[in-house]
Scaffold this motif. Structure first.
Motif, mmCIF file in Angstrom:
data_model
loop_
_atom_site.group_PDB
_atom_site.id
_atom_site.type_symbol
_atom_site.label_atom_id
_atom_site.label_comp_id
_atom_site.label_asym_id
_atom_site.label_seq_id
_atom_site.Cartn_x
_atom_site.Cartn_y
_atom_site.Cartn_z
ATOM 1 N N GLN A 134 0.841 -1.193 0.000
ATOM 2 C CA GLN A 134 0.000 0.000 0.000
ATOM 3 C C GLN A 134 0.874 1.240 0.000
ATOM 4 N N VAL A 135 0.495 2.219 -0.826
ATOM 5 C CA VAL A 135 1.252 3.471 -0.963
ATOM 6 C C VAL A 135 0.312 4.638 -0.708
ATOM 7 N N TYR A 136 0.750 5.563 0.126
ATOM 8 C CA TYR A 136 -0.028 6.758 0.443
ATOM 9 C C TYR A 136 0.843 7.992 0.200
ATOM 10 N N ASN A 137 0.218 9.044 -0.321
ATOM 11 C CA ASN A 137 0.952 10.274 -0.581
ATOM 12 C C ASN A 137 0.082 11.464 -0.175
ATOM 13 N N TYR A 138 0.536 12.218 0.826
ATOM 14 C CA TYR A 138 -0.190 13.394 1.314
ATOM 15 C C TYR A 138 0.290 14.700 0.666
ATOM 16 N N MET A 139 1.282 14.629 -0.235
ATOM 17 C CA MET A 139 1.875 15.836 -0.810
ATOM 18 C C MET A 139 1.021 16.316 -1.972
ATOM 19 N N GLU A 140 0.139 17.246 -1.696
ATOM 20 C CA GLU A 140 -0.962 17.604 -2.595
ATOM 21 C C GLU A 140 -0.548 18.091 -3.976
ATOM 22 N N ALA A 166 7.849 39.004 -0.686
ATOM 23 C CA ALA A 166 9.266 39.316 -0.439
ATOM 24 C C ALA A 166 10.119 38.068 -0.289
ATOM 25 N N TYR A 167 9.483 36.903 -0.125
ATOM 26 C CA TYR A 167 10.227 35.670 0.125
ATOM 27 C C TYR A 167 9.940 34.587 -0.912
ATOM 28 N N ASP A 168 9.118 34.886 -1.915
ATOM 29 C CA ASP A 168 8.752 33.888 -2.919
ATOM 30 C C ASP A 168 9.943 33.403 -3.731
ATOM 31 N N HIS A 169 11.019 34.196 -3.777
ATOM 32 C CA HIS A 169 12.197 33.793 -4.550
ATOM 33 C C HIS A 169 12.973 32.663 -3.867
ATOM 34 N N LEU A 170 12.717 32.438 -2.572
ATOM 35 C CA LEU A 170 13.362 31.342 -1.849
ATOM 36 C C LEU A 170 12.668 30.037 -2.213
ATOM 37 N N SER A 171 13.424 29.045 -2.608
ATOM 38 C CA SER A 171 12.812 27.813 -3.127
ATOM 39 C C SER A 171 11.874 27.169 -2.118
ATOM 40 N N TYR A 172 12.202 27.261 -0.821
ATOM 41 C CA TYR A 172 11.372 26.612 0.197
ATOM 42 C C TYR A 172 10.182 27.461 0.617
ATOM 43 N N GLU A 173 10.094 28.702 0.141
ATOM 44 C CA GLU A 173 8.937 29.554 0.398
ATOM 45 C C GLU A 173 8.102 29.784 -0.864
ATOM 46 N N ALA A 174 8.558 29.293 -2.005
ATOM 47 C CA ALA A 174 7.882 29.543 -3.275
ATOM 48 C C ALA A 174 6.458 28.989 -3.256
ATOM 49 N N PRO A 175 5.507 29.708 -3.856
ATOM 50 C CA PRO A 175 4.104 29.273 -3.823
ATOM 51 C C PRO A 175 3.866 27.883 -4.404
ATOM 52 N N ASP A 176 4.707 27.437 -5.340
ATOM 53 C CA ASP A 176 4.447 26.142 -5.971
ATOM 54 C C ASP A 176 4.762 24.950 -5.075
ATOM 55 N N ASN A 177 5.185 25.199 -3.840
ATOM 56 C CA ASN A 177 5.357 24.105 -2.881
ATOM 57 C C ASN A 177 4.027 23.577 -2.350
ATOM 58 N N TRP A 178 2.954 24.357 -2.535
ATOM 59 C CA TRP A 178 1.648 24.009 -1.975
ATOM 60 C C TRP A 178 0.546 24.288 -2.996
ATOM 61 N N PRO A 179 -0.611 23.671 -2.831
ATOM 62 C CA PRO A 179 -1.767 24.103 -3.626
ATOM 63 C C PRO A 179 -2.086 25.562 -3.296
ATOM 64 N N ALA A 180 -2.769 26.223 -4.214
ATOM 65 C CA ALA A 180 -3.045 27.654 -4.033
ATOM 66 C C ALA A 180 -3.787 27.930 -2.737
ATOM 67 N N TYR A 181 -4.752 27.079 -2.383
ATOM 68 C CA TYR A 181 -5.544 27.346 -1.182
ATOM 69 C C TYR A 181 -4.689 27.229 0.075
ATOM 70 N N ARG A 182 -3.740 26.267 0.082
ATOM 71 C CA ARG A 182 -2.896 26.105 1.268
ATOM 72 C C ARG A 182 -1.897 27.251 1.386
ATOM 73 N N HIS A 183 -1.374 27.707 0.254
ATOM 74 C CA HIS A 183 -0.464 28.845 0.294
ATOM 75 C C HIS A 183 -1.193 30.087 0.801
ATOM 76 N N ALA A 184 -2.459 30.235 0.411
ATOM 77 C CA ALA A 184 -3.252 31.367 0.902
ATOM 78 C C ALA A 184 -3.425 31.287 2.422
ATOM 79 N N GLU A 185 -3.616 30.081 2.937
ATOM 80 C CA GLU A 185 -3.707 29.904 4.386
ATOM 81 C C GLU A 185 -2.401 30.310 5.065
#
Length: 282
Positions: free
Chosen positions: A72-78, A153-172
Motif C-alpha cells: 500500500q502506498v499513500y501520498n499526502y503531498m498535494e 518578499a520571500y517567494d524567490h526562496l525555493s522553500y517559500e515559493a508558492p508552488d510548494n503548496w496548492p493555491a488554497y494552502r499557500h493562501a492559508e
C-alpha cells in the motif's frame, strides 16, 4: 516482518510530526518503522545531523525500491500527481509493507496521540545540538517563536515559493504568517512585562530584524541562541532543533499559528504547558 516506510517531507517540524504519526501507526499495526530522509532545499541535512536516531534510515535508491515493493502506498503531498491528502492509513487490517510520503500528521484509526508523544520524547538530540543547548541559560518565564517570513518578499526562496503548496494552502500560510507579525508579539510581551510575568524571555524567529526589534525593546530580558544563518542549510537546521527544544522550556509559550515548528516546540514541552497562539489568543 512487515515495514512501514515514512518518506518525511518539507522542513524539520513537518518531518518530525510525520515521523511521529508513522511511528505510532507502526507500533499499533506491528510493523517496523523505516525513515526515508532525503536532504533537499527544505531541509538540507541528514537526520543524524540533528538526532541520534537508533532506527533504520534510508535515502533515494533504497526508498524507490521500498515504494515499488509496498503493498500500500499513500501520498499526502498535494502538489504531486496522484496524491490524496489525509487519506486514511490502513483503515482495514492488512499485511505487507506500507509506504507513506508526507509532511503532515497522518490520519488513521491506528493513531494514538500518546504513542506519537512517546516517540517524540524518545528522540535524542545530536552532539551538535546538545552543544548549542549548553550555551543558553534555561531559566526564562516566556518562550516566543515568531514565524512571519512568507509572502511576495520571500517567494524567490525555493522553500517559500508558492508552488510548494496548492493555491488554497499557500493562501492559508499567507493569512497566518500575517497574523504572526512581530508587532503582534510585541504587544503581548509588553502586557506580560507590565503584569510582572516576564522577567526573561527566550526568542526564536525566522528573520534577523525580529531579533533586532526585540533586543532594542527588551534589552537584557531577551535570551537567544546567536545565529548567522536564516536558510535551510544543515548548520541552520541543527540550530533550529536547538531552538525548538529551548522553546519547550518556558512556562508560557507565545507560538506562531499554522507553524509546524511551533507545534513541535509545544509537543516537546511538559504536559499542560501554557500556550498562546498568534491570531487566536493574542
Amino acid at each position: 516482518m512487515a515495514f512501514l516506510f515514512i518518506d518525511a517531507q518539507h522542513g524539520l517540524g513537518n518531518r518530525l510530526r510525520a515521523m511521529a504519526s508513522a511511528a505510532a501507526i507502526a507500533r499499533v499495526t506491528g510493523r517496523d518503522l523505516v525513515v526515508i530522509w532525503r536532504p533537499d532545499h527544505h531541509c538540507d541535512c541528514e537526520l543524524s545531523d540533528v538526532i541520534d536516531y537508533p532506527g533504520p534510515v534510508i535515502n533515494d535508491t533504497a526508498a524507490d525500491l521500498a515504494r515499488r515493493g509496498a503493498s500500500q502506498v499513500y501520498n499526502y503531498m498535494e502538489v504531486e500527481d496522484g496524491a490524496v491528502f489525509e487519506e486514511p492509513i490502513l483503515p482495514e487490517k492488512t499485511d505487507g509493507d506500507v509506504y507513506i510520503r508526507s509532511a503532515y500528521t497522518l490520519v488513521s484509526p491506528h493513531l494514538r496521540h500518546a504513542n506519537e508523544q512517546t516517540f517524540l520524547m524518545s528522540l535524542r538530540p545530536s552532539s551538535a545540538v546538545r552543544t548549542l543547548l549548553s550555551q543558553v541559560p534555561h531559566s526564562f518565564e516566556v518562550a516566543v517563536h515568531i514565524r512571519m517570513g512568507t509572502g511576495e518578499a520571500y517567494d524567490h526562496l525555493s522553500y517559500e515559493a508558492p508552488d510548494n503548496w496548492p493555491a488554497y494552502r499557500h493562501a492559508e500560510l499567507l493569512k497566518w504568517r500575517s497574523r504572526s507579525h512581530v508587532s503582534r508579539f510585541v504587544q503581548r510581551v509588553d502586557a506580560l512585562v507590565e503584569e510582572g510575568r516576564c522577567e526573561r524571555l527566550f526568542l526564536a524567529a525566522d528573520l534577523p530584524e525580529i531579533y533586532e526589534a526585540f533586543q532594542d525593546r527588551y534589552g537584557d530580558r531577551v535570551v537567544t541562541l546567536p545565529r548567522n544563518d536564516y536558510d535551510r542549510s544543515a548548520r541552520q537546521i541543527v540550530h533550529g532543533f536547538a531552538d525548538m527544544l529551548l522553546l519547550a522550556m518556558g512556562d508560557l509559550f507565545l507560538a506562531s499559528s499554522y507553524s509546524s515548528f511551533s507545534d513541535l516546540a509545544q509537543r516537546f514541552a511538559p504536559p499542560g504547558r501554557l500556550r498562546e497562539r498568534s491570531g487566536v489568543e493574542f
